[in-house]
Design a protein around this motif. Structure first.
Motif, PDB file in Angstrom:
ATOM      1  N   TYR A   1       4.086   3.079  -9.707  1.00  0.00           N
ATOM      2  CA  TYR A   1       4.886   4.100  -9.017  1.00  0.00           C
ATOM      3  C   TYR A   1       4.668   5.525  -9.520  1.00  0.00           C
ATOM      4  CZ  TYR A   1       6.776  -0.207  -7.338  1.00  0.00           C
ATOM      5  OH  TYR A   1       6.872  -1.460  -6.793  1.00  0.00           O
TER       6      TYR A   1
ATOM      7  N   PHE B   1       3.997   2.667  -1.469  1.00  0.00           N
ATOM      8  CA  PHE B   1       5.073   1.669  -1.375  1.00  0.00           C
ATOM      9  C   PHE B   1       5.963   1.968  -0.167  1.00  0.00           C
ATOM     10  CE2 PHE B   1       9.365   0.078  -2.420  1.00  0.00           C
ATOM     11  CZ  PHE B   1       9.071  -1.256  -2.173  1.00  0.00           C
TER      12      PHE B   1
ATOM     13  N   ILE C   1       4.344   0.607   2.726  1.00  0.00           N
ATOM     14  CA  ILE C   1       4.477  -0.865   2.761  1.00  0.00           C
ATOM     15  C   ILE C   1       5.799  -1.246   3.425  1.00  0.00           C
ATOM     16  CG2 ILE C   1       4.904  -2.907   1.293  1.00  0.00           C
ATOM     17  CD1 ILE C   1       2.813  -1.850  -0.653  1.00  0.00           C
TER      18      ILE C   1
ATOM     19  N   TYR D   1       5.866  -6.713   6.137  1.00  0.00           N
ATOM     20  CA  TYR D   1       6.748  -6.613   4.954  1.00  0.00           C
ATOM     21  C   TYR D   1       8.203  -6.607   5.437  1.00  0.00           C
ATOM     22  CZ  TYR D   1       8.133  -5.433   0.197  1.00  0.00           C
ATOM     23  OH  TYR D   1       8.695  -5.467  -1.071  1.00  0.00           O
TER      24      TYR D   1
ATOM     25  N   LEU E   1      10.976  -7.517   3.973  1.00  0.00           N
ATOM     26  CA  LEU E   1      12.086  -7.374   3.015  1.00  0.00           C
ATOM     27  C   LEU E   1      12.989  -6.163   3.322  1.00  0.00           C
ATOM     28  CD1 LEU E   1       9.446  -8.584   1.384  1.00  0.00           C
ATOM     29  CD2 LEU E   1      10.986  -8.443  -0.551  1.00  0.00           C
TER      30      LEU E   1
ATOM     31  N   GLY F   1      16.489  -4.159  -2.847  1.00  0.00           N
ATOM     32  CA  GLY F   1      15.095  -4.330  -2.435  1.00  0.00           C
ATOM     33  C   GLY F   1      14.288  -5.361  -3.193  1.00  0.00           C
ATOM     34  N   SER F   2      14.933  -6.367  -3.763  1.00  0.00           N
ATOM     35  CA  SER F   2      14.193  -7.391  -4.518  1.00  0.00           C
ATOM     36  C   SER F   2      13.510  -6.840  -5.770  1.00  0.00           C
ATOM     37  CB  SER F   2      13.155  -8.074  -3.606  1.00  0.00           C
ATOM     38  OG  SER F   2      12.500  -9.108  -4.285  1.00  0.00           O
ATOM     39  N   SER F   3      14.043  -5.741  -6.316  1.00  0.00           N
ATOM     40  CA  SER F   3      13.484  -5.229  -7.582  1.00  0.00           C
ATOM     41  C   SER F   3      13.602  -6.284  -8.675  1.00  0.00           C
ATOM     42  CB  SER F   3      14.225  -3.968  -8.031  1.00  0.00           C
ATOM     43  OG  SER F   3      14.088  -2.981  -7.052  1.00  0.00           O
TER      44      SER F   3
ATOM     45  N   ASN G   1      10.628  -8.559  -9.458  1.00  0.00           N
ATOM     46  CA  ASN G   1       9.471  -8.145 -10.262  1.00  0.00           C
ATOM     47  C   ASN G   1       9.635  -8.486 -11.749  1.00  0.00           C
ATOM     48  OD1 ASN G   1       9.338  -5.404  -8.019  1.00  0.00           O
ATOM     49  ND2 ASN G   1       7.912  -7.093  -8.021  1.00  0.00           N
TER      50      ASN G   1
ATOM     51  N   TYR H   1       2.254  -9.832   1.571  1.00  0.00           N
ATOM     52  CA  TYR H   1       1.555  -9.238   0.421  1.00  0.00           C
ATOM     53  C   TYR H   1       0.044  -9.118   0.660  1.00  0.00           C
ATOM     54  CZ  TYR H   1       6.011  -9.508  -1.892  1.00  0.00           C
ATOM     55  OH  TYR H   1       7.329  -9.316  -2.217  1.00  0.00           O
TER      56      TYR H   1
ATOM     57  N   THR I   1      -1.222  -2.781   1.158  1.00  0.00           N
ATOM     58  CA  THR I   1      -0.870  -3.413  -0.121  1.00  0.00           C
ATOM     59  C   THR I   1      -2.088  -3.418  -1.053  1.00  0.00           C
ATOM     60  OG1 THR I   1       0.632  -4.800   1.149  1.00  0.00           O
ATOM     61  CG2 THR I   1       0.285  -5.424  -1.141  1.00  0.00           C
TER      62      THR I   1
ATOM     63  N   PHE J   1      -2.293  -0.011  -2.492  1.00  0.00           N
ATOM     64  CA  PHE J   1      -1.194   0.150  -3.454  1.00  0.00           C
ATOM     65  C   PHE J   1      -1.601  -0.480  -4.801  1.00  0.00           C
ATOM     66  CE2 PHE J   1       2.773  -2.100  -4.992  1.00  0.00           C
ATOM     67  CZ  PHE J   1       3.522  -0.984  -5.340  1.00  0.00           C
TER      68      PHE J   1
ATOM     69  N   GLU K   1       1.158  -8.013 -10.802  1.00  0.00           N
ATOM     70  CA  GLU K   1       2.566  -8.076 -10.363  1.00  0.00           C
ATOM     71  C   GLU K   1       3.021  -9.507 -10.080  1.00  0.00           C
ATOM     72  OE1 GLU K   1       5.215  -5.430  -7.325  1.00  0.00           O
ATOM     73  OE2 GLU K   1       3.643  -6.602  -6.368  1.00  0.00           O
TER      74      GLU K   1
ATOM     75  N   SER L   1       6.226 -11.225  -7.858  1.00  0.00           N
ATOM     76  CA  SER L   1       7.347 -10.963  -6.942  1.00  0.00           C
ATOM     77  C   SER L   1       8.034 -12.312  -6.730  1.00  0.00           C
ATOM     78  CB  SER L   1       6.858 -10.394  -5.615  1.00  0.00           C
ATOM     79  OG  SER L   1       6.172  -9.181  -5.824  1.00  0.00           O
TER      80      SER L   1
HETATM   81  C1  AVI Z   1       9.286  -3.113  -5.379  1.00  0.00           C
HETATM   82  N1  AVI Z   1       9.051  -4.551  -5.213  1.00  0.00           N
HETATM   83  C2  AVI Z   1      10.295  -5.255  -4.957  1.00  0.00           C
HETATM   84  C3  AVI Z   1       7.991  -4.876  -4.216  1.00  0.00           C
HETATM   85  C4  AVI Z   1       7.832  -6.419  -4.112  1.00  0.00           C
HETATM   86  O1  AVI Z   1       7.919  -6.917  -2.987  1.00  0.00           O
HETATM   87  O2  AVI Z   1       7.640  -7.070  -5.130  1.00  0.00           O
HETATM   88  C5  AVI Z   1       6.664  -4.227  -4.596  1.00  0.00           C
HETATM   89  C6  AVI Z   1       5.530  -4.674  -3.705  1.00  0.00           C
HETATM   90  N2  AVI Z   1       4.419  -5.189  -4.120  1.00  0.00           N
HETATM   91  C7  AVI Z   1       3.633  -5.466  -3.085  1.00  0.00           C
HETATM   92  N3  AVI Z   1       4.279  -5.149  -1.991  1.00  0.00           N
HETATM   93  C8  AVI Z   1       5.479  -4.633  -2.347  1.00  0.00           C
END
Ligand code: AVI
Length: 333
Positions: A44, A52, A55, A61, A63, A170-172, A175, A215, A222, A225, A291, A293
């Motif tokens: 970030y 992001f 995304i 996406y 979410l 936001g599902s932080s 991570n 993803y 993505t 990103f 990462e 998720s």
């Molecule tokens: C910020 N976070 C919740 C996103 C996730 O879905 O894990 C970051 C992300 N990574 C890829 N797409 C979005």
């Protein structure tokens, strides 16, 4: 004349190292490890935050759209839980706070007695957010804090005795790995008072095809990103990554319940990073983990509340039941 921005920069006495020093340290540790890894919090920078944002607008996406729908459909119930209270609406890592605006607008319409307190470690991001909020909602009382989350919450605890409703959206939480999410939530509990509340978003386990698409989007945002991490190392740490010689790869691990993202080296190569004063070698098809998720079952969420000192109060879903926001209350004897 420059308007005053309601922003407080708190200094964390324990960590005096700069963001750049921490980045160099974590890249050195991560690229020296087997398998190689880079922590996802480094996604970030300004460029990564813009990507992001893109995304969150992608058709795949789901979410962000689900959480928007939850706030639109359940803002009355969320507001009702805070009626007759004087409270801080504290948001951890607000980004551009687009979803939060749905709640802010509704809380203001309902004349709830609250202050909005976004907390972020980036000074520039917070300045922009507070400025926008002040001009878009002239009646909103905003106090932006620039700090580590727990440092800010402890400061807030000593400053006033208003009840806190903390947003972690936001599902932080996804991570964090399973163990770190417990440690994080228990530390949060520790920084809050009895009867404070937490509204937290969880992405639920669902058809694996939907997860894979979310993803691995068709426009490649993505991928951009993820690859931005290497651009960031080049920009900030004097790296010479040839980004075209790496590819984005994301897969779902059914055992751990996490989407896992990687950058994979397409060939044998060496990369020099000036600020670290070292070069790193990559074998063909060697991955860097970037990462996790994590996706949740309803039962995982209930267990997490129980293990970390929270009492579930209410739970909200979108109509597809892809995502959930849960309202928890801090229990202390
Ligand atoms: C910020 N976070 C919740 C996103 C996730 O879905 O894990 C970051 C992300 N990574 C890829 N797409 C979005």
């Amino acid at each position: 004349m420059k308007k005053t921005i309601a922003l407080e920069v708190l200094t964390d006495l324990e960590s005096k190292i700069s963001i750049k020093e921490a980045f160099a340290r974590d890249v050195l540790i991560g690229l020296s490890a087997t398998p190689k890894k880079i922590p996802s919090r480094y996604f970030y920078d300004a460029e990564g935050s813009l990507l992001f944002q893109k995304i969150t607008e992608l058709p795949e996406y789901y979410l962000t759209r689900c959480e928007f729908e939850i706030f639109e459909n359940h803002k009355q119930s969320i507001a009702a839980s805070m009626r007759n209270e004087t409270f801080n609406l504290v948001e951890l890592g607000p980004g551009d706070a687009r979803k939060t605006r749905v709640l802010l607008e509704h809380f203001l319409q309902q004349n709830l007695d609250f202050h909005y307190v976004p907390i972020d470690i980036s000074n520039s991001a917070q300045e922009g957010l507070v400025e926008n909020m002040q001009s878009d909602f002239p009646k909103l009382r905003v106090k932006g804090l620039v700090s580590e989350y727990f440092n800010a919450l402890n400061w807030l605890k000593n400053l006033n005795h208003r009840k806190n409703l903390v947003l972690f959206l936001g599902s932080s939480i996804g991570n964090f790995n399973r163990e770190s999410s417990r440690v994080f939530l228990h530390s949060l509990w520790n920084s809050l008072n009895a009867d404070d509340c937490l509204l937290i978003g969880f992405d639920l386990k669902k058809d694996i095809e939907l997860l894979l698409k979310a993803y691995n989007d068709s426009r490649g945002v993505t991928s951009e990103f993820n690859l931005n991490l290497l651009h960031r190392i080049n920009r900030e740490l004097g790296g010479n990554f040839d980004v075209n010689r790496f590819r984005h790869y994301a897969s779902y691990n059914v055992f751990s319940g996490a989407m896992e993202s990687y950058l994979v080296s397409k060939e044998s190569q060496n990369v020099m990073i000036q600020e670290i004063g070292q070069s790193f070698s990559f074998d063909p098809w060697e991955p860097i983990h970037t990462e996790y998720s994590y996706k949740y079952l309803e039962s995982d969420i209930a267990k997490l509340a129980e293990d970390t000192g929270f009492i579930p109060v209410e739970q909200f879903h979108d109509t597809a039941r892809y995502f959930t926001d849960v309202l928890w209350r801090v229990q202390k004897q």
